[in-house]
Design an enzyme around this catalytic site. Structure first.
Site, short mmCIF file in Angstrom:
data_model
loop_
_atom_site.label_atom_id
_atom_site.label_comp_id
_atom_site.label_asym_id
_atom_site.label_seq_id
_atom_site.Cartn_x
_atom_site.Cartn_y
_atom_site.Cartn_z
N ASP A 226 -3.54 -0.39 -12.38
CA ASP A 226 -2.64 -1.35 -11.73
C ASP A 226 -1.85 -2.11 -12.28
OD1 ASP A 226 -1.14 -1.22 -9.06
OD2 ASP A 226 -1.43 -3.67 -9.93
N ASN A 234 11.27 -4.69 -11.64
CA ASN A 234 12.31 -4.17 -10.57
C ASN A 234 13.25 -5.15 -10.41
OD1 ASN A 234 11.44 -1.24 -11.60
ND2 ASN A 234 9.91 -1.82 -10.04
N HIS A 239 15.41 -1.51 -11.56
CA HIS A 239 15.03 -0.64 -11.51
C HIS A 239 14.64 0.28 -12.74
CE1 HIS A 239 13.64 -1.13 -7.33
NE2 HIS A 239 14.50 -0.83 -6.70
N ASP A 243 11.38 1.15 -14.70
CA ASP A 243 11.17 2.99 -15.60
C ASP A 243 10.71 3.50 -16.76
OD1 ASP A 243 12.06 4.37 -12.91
OD2 ASP A 243 13.74 4.94 -13.51
N GLU A 269 2.94 2.32 -10.17
CA GLU A 269 2.71 1.93 -10.86
C GLU A 269 1.14 1.43 -11.22
OE1 GLU A 269 3.23 -1.99 -7.76
OE2 GLU A 269 3.81 -0.20 -8.04
#
Length: 367
Positions: A226, A234, A239, A243, A269
Site C-alpha cells: 500500500d 491526489n 488525480h 496516476d 494505491e
C-alpha cells in the site's frame, strides 16, 4: 512483344499485375496438382510441350512445364503475352506464317516452335493472368474435343488457385481472430493504467499457484503493498499526478521483482505480488530492495520538484495447507500491522525472521 497498354490503360495493367500478385503464385515451388494438369493436357492435346504460365511485368513465369526445362523467359519473346490480350483460346497453327511470331527467336532458333494453343487464365475479377498452353515443333491444329479439354483444364487451374487463395485467406482470418481474442483476453486481465494484472486476473493466477503448491510444488510468498499517504498526492497535486505516481510505481516494481514474479494492481494505491518458489525471507529481501528504491526515486520524473513516496507491505507464505482466501486475509492483516506501526515498513509472517523490518525513513509527504 505487344505493349499491354495498347489494349489496356496503364491503370488497368497495374490492376492486372496486382490481381496476379494477390494470388501469391509467382516464384512458388512446383506442386503436383499443377504438374498433373500439365501432364494431362499434354496427353490429350498430343503436344510435347505444355505449360502453366503467368505474365509478370517483364517476364513470363512457369508454375509448371513439360518439355521446356526452364521456369521463366523474357517477356519480349513470349507468345503468351499476345494470348492474354484476347479472351478464350488463342491458337497459332503455324508460327512461321504469322507475322507476329515469324521472327521470334523461339521460332527461328531452338526450340523451333511451330504451333501454339493457349487458354486464358483469368482472375475472378476478369483480369488476364496467363495461360495454360500447349506447343509443338510441327504446324498443326487442335480438334474440337482437344480445344474443349484445354479450356476446361485451364478452368481447373484457376479453380485450384482460387481454392488456395481461399485457404490462405481463411488461415489469415483465423490468425487475426486469434490475435483479437488474445488482445481481448489481455485487456480483460490487465489494469488499463499500469498494464499490470488486474485483481480478477491476479486472483486466478494466485489460485493456480496455490493448487500447484498443494500438488507438491515448492512454497511461494505473497506480498500486499500500500502506498503511504497516497490521498495527499491526489488532494494536493490532482488525480493526474496521482496516476503518474501509480504508473511510475508499477514500473519500479517491474524493475525490482524477478521476471517470474507475478505483479498485480489490487485496487487504488494497493498492489500485490506473488513470488513463486520463494520463502518469506526471500520476499522480505525483495521488499527491502523496493523500500530502498522508493527512497531515492522520484515518482514524477518529468517534474522539476521531486516527489518521493513510501510503502507499507505485508508478507506471508503460500504453503500446501493454504487456500487463496486465507492467504489474502493473512497478508492484509500484516499490511494493517505495518500501517499501525508507522508505515514505510514490511511486516512478515513469522518464518524464522524478524517479525518486521522498518527502514526508519521519514514517510511524510514531500511534494
Amino acid at each position: 512483344m505487344p505493349d499491354l497498354t495498347d489494349r489496356c490503360s496503364a491503370e488497368h495493367e497495374a490492376q492486372r499485375l496486382q490481381a496476379l500478385a494477390d494470388y501469391r503464385i509467382l516464384d512458388t515451388p512446383e506442386e503436383s496438382a499443377f504438374d498433373e494438369i500439365v501432364e494431362v493436357v499434354s496427353i490429350i492435346c498430343e503436344a510435347p510441350i505444355a505449360v502453366i504460365n503467368f505474365v509478370d511485368r517483364d517476364r513470363q513465369w512457369f508454375k509448371s512445364e513439360k518439355g521446356l526445362g526452364v521456369r521463366e523467359t523474357p517477356l519480349d519473346i513470349s507468345i503468351c503475352a499476345h494470348a492474354i490480350l484476347q479472351s478464350g483460346l488463342f491458337i497459332v497453327p503455324d508460327t512461321t506464317r504469322d507475322p507476329r511470331f515469324s521472327s521470334n527467336p523461339l521460332v527461328t532458333g531452338e526450340p523451333n516452335l511451330r504451333f501454339y494453343a493457349g487458354a486464358l487464365l483469368e482472375s475472378r475479377e476478369g483480369y488476364p493472368l496467363g495461360t495454360l498452353c500447349v506447343l509443338d515443333y510441327q504446324p498443326r491444329d487442335l480438334t474440337e474435343r482437344q480445344r474443349f479439354a484445354l479450356q476446361a483444364l485451364a478452368n481447373q487451374v484457376m479453380a485450384h488457385m482460387e481454392l488456395m487463395r481461399a485457404h490462405r485467406e481463411q488461415a489469415e482470418l483465423i490468425c487475426e481472430l486469434e490475435a483479437t481474442r488474445h488482445e481481448l483476453a489481455k485487456r480483460a486481465a490487465t489494469d488499463p493504467l499500469t498494464g499490470l494484472l488486474n485483481r480478477r486476473a491476479f486472483e486466478q493466477r494466485l489460485d493456480q499457484e496455490v493448487a500447484l503448491i498443494q500438488r507438491g510444488a515448492p512454497p511461494a510468498a505473497l506480498m500486499l503493498i500500500d502506498l503511504d499517504h497516497f490521498k495527499r498526492v491526489n488532494d494536493t497535486l490532482g488525480h493526474q499526478a496521482g496516476d503518474e505516481v501509480i504508473v511510475r510505481f508499477a514500473e519500479l516494481c517491474r524493475e525490482v521483482f524477478r521476471q517470474a514474479d507475478v505483479i498485480g494492481r489490487w485496487g487504488g494505491e494497493e498492489f500485490v505480488v506473488m513470488l513463486p518458489r520463494a520463502s518469506v525471507a526471500e520476499a522480505r529481501h525483495a521488499a527491502e530492495r523496493l523500500h530502498q528504491r522508493l527512497a531515492i526515486t522520484s515518482m514524477r520524473a518529468d517534474s522539476a520538484t521531486p516527489l518521493y513516496i513510501s510503502a507499507s507491505i505485508g508478507i506471508c507464505s503460500l504453503s500446501g495447507v493454504s487456500n487463496m482466501d486465507e492467504c489474502l486475509h493473512r497478508t492484509d492483516e500484516l499490511l494493517y500491522q505495518a500501517k499501525e506501526q508507522g508505515r514505510n515498513r514490511s511486516i512478515c509472517e513469522p518464518e524464522g525472521v524478524p517479525a518486521h523490518r522498518s527502514f526508519g525513513m521519514d514517510s511524510s509527504f514531500r511534494p
